[in-house]
Design a protein around this motif. Structure first.
Motif, PDB file in Angstrom:
ATOM      1  N   VAL A  69       0.836  -1.194   0.000  1.00  0.00           N
ATOM      2  CA  VAL A  69       0.000   0.000   0.000  1.00  0.00           C
ATOM      3  C   VAL A  69       0.875   1.249   0.000  1.00  0.00           C
ATOM      4  CG1 VAL A  69      -1.901  -1.131   1.240  1.00  0.00           C
ATOM      5  CG2 VAL A  69      -0.157   0.098   2.525  1.00  0.00           C
ATOM      6  N   SER A  70       0.240   2.359  -0.312  1.00  0.00           N
ATOM      7  CA  SER A  70       0.914   3.653  -0.185  1.00  0.00           C
ATOM      8  C   SER A  70      -0.102   4.644   0.376  1.00  0.00           C
ATOM      9  CB  SER A  70       1.458   4.128  -1.535  1.00  0.00           C
ATOM     10  OG  SER A  70       0.420   4.257  -2.467  1.00  0.00           O
ATOM     11  N   SER A  71       0.410   5.662   1.027  1.00  0.00           N
ATOM     12  CA  SER A  71      -0.480   6.675   1.582  1.00  0.00           C
ATOM     13  C   SER A  71      -1.170   7.392   0.428  1.00  0.00           C
ATOM     14  CB  SER A  71       0.299   7.655   2.454  1.00  0.00           C
ATOM     15  OG  SER A  71       1.304   8.287   1.689  1.00  0.00           O
ATOM     16  N   THR A  72      -2.297   8.010   0.698  1.00  0.00           N
ATOM     17  CA  THR A  72      -3.055   8.659  -0.367  1.00  0.00           C
ATOM     18  C   THR A  72      -2.271   9.793  -1.022  1.00  0.00           C
ATOM     19  OG1 THR A  72      -4.160   9.983   1.324  1.00  0.00           O
ATOM     20  CG2 THR A  72      -5.333   8.046   0.497  1.00  0.00           C
ATOM     21  N   ASP A  73      -1.362  10.414  -0.270  1.00  0.00           N
ATOM     22  CA  ASP A  73      -0.539  11.473  -0.864  1.00  0.00           C
ATOM     23  C   ASP A  73       0.725  10.920  -1.521  1.00  0.00           C
ATOM     24  OD1 ASP A  73       0.933  10.776   1.346  1.00  0.00           O
ATOM     25  OD2 ASP A  73       1.044  12.800   2.185  1.00  0.00           O
ATOM     26  N   GLY A  74       0.970   9.613  -1.363  1.00  0.00           N
ATOM     27  CA  GLY A  74       2.112   8.972  -2.011  1.00  0.00           C
ATOM     28  C   GLY A  74       3.427   9.102  -1.270  1.00  0.00           C
ATOM     29  N   SER A  75       3.429   9.688  -0.081  1.00  0.00           N
ATOM     30  CA  SER A  75       4.688   9.906   0.642  1.00  0.00           C
ATOM     31  C   SER A  75       5.212   8.639   1.310  1.00  0.00           C
ATOM     32  CB  SER A  75       4.503  11.009   1.684  1.00  0.00           C
ATOM     33  OG  SER A  75       3.539  10.612   2.638  1.00  0.00           O
ATOM     34  N   LEU A  76       4.326   7.690   1.676  1.00  0.00           N
ATOM     35  CA  LEU A  76       4.732   6.458   2.346  1.00  0.00           C
ATOM     36  C   LEU A  76       4.322   5.249   1.511  1.00  0.00           C
ATOM     37  CD1 LEU A  76       3.564   7.224   5.980  1.00  0.00           C
ATOM     38  CD2 LEU A  76       5.908   7.182   5.164  1.00  0.00           C
ATOM     39  N   THR A  77       5.196   4.263   1.457  1.00  0.00           N
ATOM     40  CA  THR A  77       4.898   3.011   0.763  1.00  0.00           C
ATOM     41  C   THR A  77       5.417   1.871   1.615  1.00  0.00           C
ATOM     42  OG1 THR A  77       5.103   4.068  -1.389  1.00  0.00           O
ATOM     43  CG2 THR A  77       5.232   1.691  -1.355  1.00  0.00           C
TER      44      THR A  77
END
Length: 172
Positions: A69-77
């Motif tokens: 998964v990744s955070s909705t803003d794309g900063s964490l995966t």
């Protein structure tokens, strides 16, 4: 039709068919806290801790074993356990959208709204500790019973051995 036009039409058709397959799925965390790990392993480093009702995106399904998964803003995966995610996609159902018919508008039956099961309750640490303690006690009880059975077996073996010894002496 020339070759370039055919190629463009084919590319557009493939894109239209394949786009839903590669679309991101939005999932919601249904556990109180969920550890986002660098690799799909319990031993992997924890990148972040996701909170209940936090949304994440995934390229595939929300359920199953390890889900990337990744955070909705794309900063964490990273990877999380799929057991703690719920898909936000609406459930497709044949009953939810009735087929068009020739009946007049007033005579059409209302659409049936599918009822989805509530997410599984995540047990508290106290409940888990109680279950683990109960299982350990069961295992200890089984081990105690096995020890008693082994002692009884040894008694039987020794009594059989003594009887064989008496028979050998009687034959001499």
């Amino acid at each position: 039709m020339n070759q370039t036009t055919r190629t463009l039409i084919l590319a557009a058709a493939v894109t239209a068919i394949a786009a839903p397959v590669f679309a991101d799925t939005i999932c919601t965390v249904n556990a109180l806290e969920l550890r986002l790990r660098k690799t799909p392993s319990m031993k992997a480093r924890v990148v972040a801790v996701l909170k209940k009702d936090q949304q994440v995106t995934t390229a595939g399904d929300c359920a199953g074993g390890w889900v990337k998964v990744s955070s909705t803003d794309g900063s964490l995966t990273g990877y999380v356990g799929g057991w703690a995610l719920t898909s936000n996609a609406p459930k497709a159902s044949a009953e939810a959208t009735p087929a068009p018919s020739a009946q007049p508008e007033a005579a059409k039956p209302e659409a049936v709204i599918p009822v989805t099961a509530p997410p599984k309750e995540v047990p508290s640490n106290e409940k888990l500790a109680m279950q683990i303690t109960e299982l350990r006690l069961n295992v200890l009880g089984i081990e105690r019973d096995m020890d008693k059975m082994n002692q009884e077996i040894q008694k039987i073996k020794t009594s059989i051995g003594k009887k064989k010894g008496h028979k050998k002496q009687a034959k001499k």
